[in-house]
Design a protein around this motif. Sequence first.
Motif, mmCIF file in Angstrom:
data_model
loop_
_atom_site.group_PDB
_atom_site.id
_atom_site.type_symbol
_atom_site.label_atom_id
_atom_site.label_comp_id
_atom_site.label_asym_id
_atom_site.label_seq_id
_atom_site.Cartn_x
_atom_site.Cartn_y
_atom_site.Cartn_z
ATOM 1 N N ILE A 220 -9.663 -8.824 -0.047
ATOM 2 C CA ILE A 220 -8.497 -9.605 -0.307
ATOM 3 C C ILE A 220 -8.013 -10.571 0.672
ATOM 4 O O ILE A 220 -7.799 -11.700 0.468
ATOM 5 N N ARG A 221 -8.062 -10.120 2.060
ATOM 6 C CA ARG A 221 -7.665 -10.799 3.287
ATOM 7 C C ARG A 221 -6.068 -11.132 3.042
ATOM 8 O O ARG A 221 -5.920 -12.303 3.322
ATOM 9 N N PRO A 222 -5.327 -10.405 2.704
ATOM 10 C CA PRO A 222 -3.866 -10.799 2.845
ATOM 11 C C PRO A 222 -3.518 -11.181 4.104
ATOM 12 O O PRO A 222 -3.909 -10.921 5.150
ATOM 13 N N LYS A 223 -2.438 -12.020 4.148
ATOM 14 C CA LYS A 223 -1.702 -12.299 5.489
ATOM 15 C C LYS A 223 -0.774 -11.009 5.836
ATOM 16 O O LYS A 223 -0.701 -10.883 6.999
ATOM 17 N N VAL A 224 -0.054 -10.577 4.914
ATOM 18 C CA VAL A 224 0.683 -9.383 5.306
ATOM 19 C C VAL A 224 0.442 -8.003 4.448
ATOM 20 O O VAL A 224 0.390 -8.330 3.049
ATOM 21 N N ILE A 225 0.522 -7.111 5.014
ATOM 22 C CA ILE A 225 0.433 -5.603 4.175
ATOM 23 C C ILE A 225 1.734 -5.064 4.303
ATOM 24 O O ILE A 225 2.212 -4.935 5.744
ATOM 25 N N VAL A 226 2.482 -4.733 3.286
ATOM 26 C CA VAL A 226 3.654 -3.691 3.519
ATOM 27 C C VAL A 226 3.249 -2.291 3.196
ATOM 28 O O VAL A 226 2.761 -2.137 2.169
ATOM 29 N N CYS A 227 3.402 -1.480 4.069
ATOM 30 C CA CYS A 227 2.895 -0.307 3.904
ATOM 31 C C CYS A 227 4.196 0.562 3.712
ATOM 32 O O CYS A 227 5.120 0.524 4.274
ATOM 33 N N LEU A 228 4.038 1.490 2.561
ATOM 34 C CA LEU A 228 5.302 1.898 1.870
ATOM 35 C C LEU A 228 5.239 3.305 2.165
ATOM 36 O O LEU A 228 4.231 4.391 1.776
ATOM 37 N N GLY A 229 6.058 3.791 3.204
ATOM 38 C CA GLY A 229 6.321 5.355 3.592
ATOM 39 C C GLY A 229 5.391 5.699 4.683
ATOM 40 O O GLY A 229 4.456 5.097 5.182
ATOM 41 N N SER A 230 5.647 6.864 5.128
ATOM 42 C CA SER A 230 4.988 7.501 6.254
ATOM 43 C C SER A 230 3.424 8.025 6.001
ATOM 44 O O SER A 230 2.785 7.697 6.776
ATOM 45 N N ILE A 231 3.280 8.506 4.723
ATOM 46 C CA ILE A 231 1.813 8.696 4.716
ATOM 47 C C ILE A 231 0.869 7.568 4.717
ATOM 48 O O ILE A 231 -0.136 7.578 5.474
ATOM 49 N N ALA A 232 1.221 6.614 3.964
ATOM 50 C CA ALA A 232 0.245 5.279 4.175
ATOM 51 C C ALA A 232 0.365 4.595 5.237
ATOM 52 O O ALA A 232 -0.710 4.435 5.919
ATOM 53 N N THR A 233 1.380 4.497 6.111
ATOM 54 C CA THR A 233 1.662 4.190 7.560
ATOM 55 C C THR A 233 0.742 4.659 8.343
ATOM 56 O O THR A 233 -0.153 4.228 9.298
ATOM 57 N N HIS B 153 -9.606 -6.385 11.313
ATOM 58 C CA HIS B 153 -8.403 -6.824 10.456
ATOM 59 C C HIS B 153 -7.443 -7.364 11.198
ATOM 60 O O HIS B 153 -6.274 -7.438 10.558
ATOM 61 N N ASP B 154 -7.556 -7.785 12.497
ATOM 62 C CA ASP B 154 -6.572 -8.040 13.457
ATOM 63 C C ASP B 154 -5.830 -9.411 13.084
ATOM 64 O O ASP B 154 -4.519 -9.676 13.717
ATOM 65 N N SER B 155 -6.177 -10.090 11.936
ATOM 66 C CA SER B 155 -5.445 -11.338 11.735
ATOM 67 C C SER B 155 -4.323 -10.995 10.714
ATOM 68 O O SER B 155 -3.560 -11.739 10.320
ATOM 69 N N ILE B 156 -4.471 -9.666 10.174
ATOM 70 C CA ILE B 156 -3.484 -9.394 9.242
ATOM 71 C C ILE B 156 -2.139 -8.598 9.947
ATOM 72 O O ILE B 156 -2.307 -7.581 10.719
ATOM 73 N N GLN B 157 -1.069 -8.931 9.407
ATOM 74 C CA GLN B 157 0.269 -8.210 9.900
ATOM 75 C C GLN B 157 0.631 -7.219 8.803
ATOM 76 O O GLN B 157 0.549 -7.386 7.715
ATOM 77 N N LEU B 158 0.927 -5.978 9.826
ATOM 78 C CA LEU B 158 1.343 -4.764 8.703
ATOM 79 C C LEU B 158 2.856 -4.574 9.077
ATOM 80 O O LEU B 158 3.358 -4.400 9.949
ATOM 81 N N MET B 159 3.942 -4.417 8.103
ATOM 82 C CA MET B 159 5.018 -4.130 8.145
ATOM 83 C C MET B 159 5.325 -2.838 7.208
ATOM 84 O O MET B 159 5.111 -2.867 6.113
ATOM 85 N N PRO B 160 5.312 -1.759 8.126
ATOM 86 C CA PRO B 160 5.937 -0.616 7.643
ATOM 87 C C PRO B 160 7.341 -0.639 6.967
ATOM 88 O O PRO B 160 8.293 -1.100 7.626
ATOM 89 N N THR B 161 7.462 0.084 6.078
ATOM 90 C CA THR B 161 8.979 0.355 5.377
ATOM 91 C C THR B 161 8.995 1.550 4.683
ATOM 92 O O THR B 161 8.168 2.267 4.275
ATOM 93 N N PHE B 162 10.199 1.789 4.312
ATOM 94 C CA PHE B 162 10.371 3.343 3.431
ATOM 95 C C PHE B 162 9.899 3.214 1.941
ATOM 96 O O PHE B 162 9.678 2.063 1.549
ATOM 97 N N HIS B 163 9.304 4.362 1.459
ATOM 98 C CA HIS B 163 8.664 4.211 0.124
ATOM 99 C C HIS B 163 9.882 4.128 -0.685
ATOM 100 O O HIS B 163 10.901 4.726 -0.540
ATOM 101 N N VAL C 119 0.951 -1.151 -0.017
ATOM 102 C CA VAL C 119 -0.083 0.088 0.226
ATOM 103 C C VAL C 119 0.804 1.179 0.109
ATOM 104 O O VAL C 119 1.795 1.269 0.948
ATOM 105 N N GLY C 120 0.647 2.122 -0.983
ATOM 106 C CA GLY C 120 1.390 3.393 -1.125
ATOM 107 C C GLY C 120 0.405 4.520 -0.651
ATOM 108 O O GLY C 120 -0.497 4.361 -0.351
ATOM 109 N N GLU C 121 0.879 5.577 -0.823
ATOM 110 C CA GLU C 121 0.028 6.961 -0.692
ATOM 111 C C GLU C 121 -0.784 7.390 -1.484
ATOM 112 O O GLU C 121 -1.891 7.731 -1.342
ATOM 113 N N GLY C 122 -0.509 7.381 -2.874
ATOM 114 C CA GLY C 122 -1.420 7.903 -3.883
ATOM 115 C C GLY C 122 -0.607 7.800 -5.123
ATOM 116 O O GLY C 122 0.477 7.884 -5.095
#
Length: 212
Positions: free
Chosen positions: A126-139, A163-173, A54-57
């Motif tokens: 979609i019910r992904p197992k993991v969402i990688v969040c790209l950058g500060s805005i999205a996170t 959505h608490d079964s989904i793990q979210l990993m923030p990282t740099f954009h 997931v990105g910002e826009g």
Amino acid sequence: MGIAEVPSGAAIRPTDPLATIRAEIGDCTRCKLCRGRTHIVFGVGNPHAELMFVGEGPGADEDRQGEPFVGRAGQLLTKIIEAMGYRREEVYIGNVAKCRPPQNRAPDPEEIATCIPFLWKQIAAIRPKVIVCLGSIATQAILKTDAKISQLRGRFHTLPAKHDSIQLMPTFHPAYLLRNPEQKRAVWEDMKKVMAFLGRQPTNRIAEERGP
Ligand code: URA
């Protein structure tokens, strides 16, 4: 999806949750970003993906093509995805805002608040197992926090109740990585944690040695 026959002979159309969400968005005028957009950039990829980004826009390239992460930052994201052992079509890619903000500014809080309910619906479909969040805005939008990406990245966070079964990993954009390539190593460390969680081996020894 095709039309299925039921025993009575009546035709029913199986529901496609993502298509339903896209139809609900329609030719959206819910916020001011509609004025400058060419395309609504809904999201792309596997509707059953175990991994979502997931990105910002959208930026200019995405606005023109109607697909997220197709510009320079997108090409780097694709390299990261492939270094993780996935094809781009195997994951799902979306954004917290679906229309391009002018002059490549970040979407503002009102625009995010208007658009993010549709992202939550996509996540629920979609019910992904993991969402990688790209950058500060999205996170910050997803975790509802003001904390900095440098403090949030590199560890899993749990999403709110539904959505608490989904793990979210923030990282740099990836756009930040284009300006700060020395941070690729940090992103690769974050992605290795995601791969370990998903039981994946990196396919690319160069990526393993140097980062993508
Ligand atoms: N940056 C984003 O955050 N999203 C895109 O789709 C493209 C660039």
